[in-house]
Motif scaffolding. Structure first.
Motif, short mmCIF file in Angstrom:
data_model
loop_
_atom_site.label_atom_id
_atom_site.label_comp_id
_atom_site.label_asym_id
_atom_site.label_seq_id
_atom_site.Cartn_x
_atom_site.Cartn_y
_atom_site.Cartn_z
N ARG A 1 0.83 -1.20 0.00
CA ARG A 1 0.00 0.00 0.00
C ARG A 1 0.87 1.25 0.00
NH1 ARG A 1 -4.57 -1.73 4.51
NH2 ARG A 1 -5.80 -3.09 3.15
N GLU A 2 1.95 1.23 0.80
CA GLU A 2 2.83 2.40 0.85
C GLU A 2 3.47 2.64 -0.51
OE1 GLU A 2 5.72 3.87 4.17
OE2 GLU A 2 6.78 2.37 2.99
N SER A 3 3.91 1.53 -1.17
CA SER A 3 4.56 1.68 -2.46
C SER A 3 3.61 2.20 -3.52
CB SER A 3 5.14 0.33 -2.90
OG SER A 3 6.11 -0.13 -1.97
N ALA A 4 2.33 1.88 -3.37
CA ALA A 4 1.36 2.31 -4.36
C ALA A 4 0.95 3.76 -4.20
CB ALA A 4 0.11 1.43 -4.28
N GLY A 5 1.07 4.30 -3.00
CA GLY A 5 0.65 5.67 -2.75
C GLY A 5 1.68 6.67 -3.22
N PRO A 6 1.30 7.95 -3.28
CA PRO A 6 2.24 9.00 -3.71
C PRO A 6 3.34 9.22 -2.68
CG PRO A 6 0.23 9.98 -2.86
CD PRO A 6 -0.02 8.50 -2.91
N TYR A 7 4.44 9.76 -3.14
CA TYR A 7 5.45 10.25 -2.22
C TYR A 7 4.90 11.52 -1.57
CZ TYR A 7 9.17 7.25 -4.12
OH TYR A 7 9.95 6.17 -4.50
N ARG A 8 4.85 11.54 -0.25
CA ARG A 8 4.32 12.70 0.48
C ARG A 8 5.50 13.44 1.11
NH1 ARG A 8 0.97 9.14 4.39
NH2 ARG A 8 2.99 8.11 4.21
N VAL A 9 5.74 14.65 0.63
CA VAL A 9 6.92 15.42 1.03
C VAL A 9 6.49 16.74 1.68
CG1 VAL A 9 9.08 16.47 0.26
CG2 VAL A 9 8.22 14.40 -0.87
N GLY A 10 6.98 17.00 2.89
CA GLY A 10 6.61 18.20 3.63
C GLY A 10 7.61 19.33 3.46
N LEU A 11 7.10 20.56 3.41
CA LEU A 11 7.93 21.74 3.25
C LEU A 11 7.39 22.87 4.11
CD1 LEU A 11 8.07 21.69 -0.65
CD2 LEU A 11 9.98 21.09 0.83
N THR A 12 8.28 23.77 4.51
CA THR A 12 7.88 25.02 5.15
C THR A 12 8.12 26.15 4.15
OG1 THR A 12 10.08 25.24 6.13
CG2 THR A 12 8.36 24.22 7.49
N PRO A 13 7.62 27.35 4.43
CA PRO A 13 7.80 28.45 3.46
C PRO A 13 9.27 28.73 3.18
CG PRO A 13 6.15 29.03 5.07
CD PRO A 13 6.78 27.77 5.55
N VAL A 14 9.58 28.98 1.91
CA VAL A 14 10.94 29.39 1.53
C VAL A 14 10.89 30.84 1.06
CG1 VAL A 14 11.75 27.07 0.99
CG2 VAL A 14 10.57 28.36 -0.76
N PHE A 15 11.98 31.30 0.46
CA PHE A 15 12.13 32.73 0.20
C PHE A 15 11.69 33.14 -1.20
CE2 PHE A 15 15.99 30.40 -0.63
CZ PHE A 15 16.20 30.68 -1.97
N LEU A 16 11.26 32.18 -2.02
CA LEU A 16 10.97 32.48 -3.41
C LEU A 16 9.77 33.41 -3.56
CD1 LEU A 16 11.35 28.86 -4.76
CD2 LEU A 16 12.97 30.70 -5.11
N ASP A 17 9.84 34.29 -4.57
CA ASP A 17 8.71 35.17 -4.84
C ASP A 17 7.52 34.37 -5.37
OD1 ASP A 17 9.84 37.63 -4.09
OD2 ASP A 17 10.97 37.70 -5.96
N ASN A 18 7.80 33.51 -6.34
CA ASN A 18 6.74 32.71 -6.94
C ASN A 18 6.87 31.28 -6.44
OD1 ASN A 18 4.65 31.72 -8.45
ND2 ASN A 18 5.32 32.67 -10.36
N GLN A 19 6.63 31.09 -5.17
CA GLN A 19 6.84 29.80 -4.53
C GLN A 19 5.92 28.73 -5.09
OE1 GLN A 19 7.81 29.60 -0.30
NE2 GLN A 19 5.91 28.45 -0.04
N THR A 20 4.66 29.08 -5.34
CA THR A 20 3.70 28.11 -5.86
C THR A 20 4.15 27.56 -7.21
OG1 THR A 20 1.89 29.22 -4.71
CG2 THR A 20 1.30 27.74 -6.51
N SER A 21 4.63 28.45 -8.08
CA SER A 21 5.11 28.03 -9.39
C SER A 21 6.30 27.10 -9.27
CB SER A 21 5.48 29.25 -10.23
OG SER A 21 6.12 28.87 -11.43
N PHE A 22 7.26 27.44 -8.40
CA PHE A 22 8.44 26.61 -8.24
C PHE A 22 8.08 25.23 -7.72
CE2 PHE A 22 11.62 24.72 -5.50
CZ PHE A 22 12.66 24.57 -6.39
N LEU A 23 7.25 25.18 -6.69
CA LEU A 23 6.90 23.89 -6.09
C LEU A 23 6.14 23.02 -7.08
CD1 LEU A 23 5.94 24.91 -2.45
CD2 LEU A 23 8.09 23.95 -3.31
#
Length: 291
Positions: free
Chosen positions: A31-53
């Motif tokens: 089940r774990e292998s079938a699911g998506p990779y779930r990766v956590g992040l906190t805010p970074v300094f980029l102006d267009n953070q949504t686009s980069f992520l």
């Protein structure tokens, strides 16, 4: 030789239970292998953070040939808790929570900044303040921290005050958290705080992208080098998932699109890292304890 039927029955039950445990474990891993990779992040300094992520998420999905979900939270503590409770596979956190929870976490990759897996804490003050040379010069001032789980933005200045014989809880007139390193720079630049502690990598990167912001501040003091804030995984993450994700991260500099993404982060790449990089943080925690 007589056969003890009770012992035979017990042995049979033990074999069946072991087989059942292996089957359940196999189902969980599947089940774990079938699911998506779930990766956590906190805010970074980029102006267009949504686009980069979005671009980075799509890059990882193509190279992993597997779905990837980025999950953002405001604080290191929120992300760390999700990681420790199994709701994330990996996360980009600070070395401070990594050291605190090192038995439950595993190094995935350590970013390379200016060719090294290292960074420093910067003590910054308004550009007009040409006298401050250390945090000890700031008694009775207003001070901005980034996050209570940040090494550079919280632990370092407090340890430095303690080293010089001061109680950080009573030293400043007032302190507050901005919840991001960029906002520490903004608070000092705008005069909301008379000083602050910030990740040197963030300050240096902002000095290229927003020189008008960092130009309103001055670096009054820099710490010793520490291990760069790492990407970590749960210690119990499936080994194959760990290996694949780490491999894609380490190979980014060899890929044209990967290099472009790294340039947007002002990073050279990622290294496997080693726990010894975080010995300075561990020593500070051991010597002064956690408040």
């Amino acid at each position: 030789m007589s056969v003890n039927p009770v012992r035979v029955l017990l042995n049979t039950i033990a074999v069946l239970l072991a087989a059942l445990a292996l089957a359940v474990s196999g189902v969980a891993e599947s089940r774990e292998s079938a699911g998506p990779y779930r990766v956590g992040l906190t805010p970074v300094f980029l102006d267009n953070q949504t686009s980069f992520l979005r671009d980075w998420e799509e890059y990882l999905e193509r190279h992993l040939d597997h779905p990837v979900d980025f999950l953002q939270r405001q604080t290191y503590r929120e992300i760390t808790e999700l990681l420790l409770t199994g709701q994330l596979d990996a996360a980009w956190i600070c070395g401070y929570p990594f050291v605190r929870h090192r038995d439950a976490l595993r190094l995935l990759a350590v970013p390379l900044f200016e060719g090294e897996p290292l960074y420093r804490s910067y003590l910054i003050v308004p550009a007009a303040d040409v006298e401050t040379r250390s945090v000890a010069d700031l008694k009775g001032r207003v001070f901005a921290y980034s996050d209570p789980d940040s090494n550079s933005g919280f632990l370092v200045p407090r340890v430095e005050l303690r080293r010089q014989g001061y109680d950080p809880r009573r030293f400043f007139a007032r302190t507050f958290f901005t919840w991001s390193h960029r906002d520490v720079v903004s608070a000092v630049a705008d005069g909301v705080a008379q000083a602050g502690a910030v990740d040197g990598y963030v300050w240096e990167t902002l000095s290229h992208t927003h020189p008008e912001l960092t130009g309103a501040t001055r670096v009054a003091w820099t710490s010793q080098p520490f291990g760069f804030p790492p990407l970590v995984a749960r210690a119990d993450l499936d080994r194959e998932r760990f290996r694949r994700l780490q491999g894609v991260l380490l190979e980014m500099p060899a890929d044209p699109e990967g290099r472009r993404l790294l340039q947007r982060l002002n990073l050279d790449g990622f290294s496997p890292g080693e726990e010894g990089l975080f010995a300075g943080i561990a020593a500070a925690m051991d010597r002064f304890g956690e408040e």
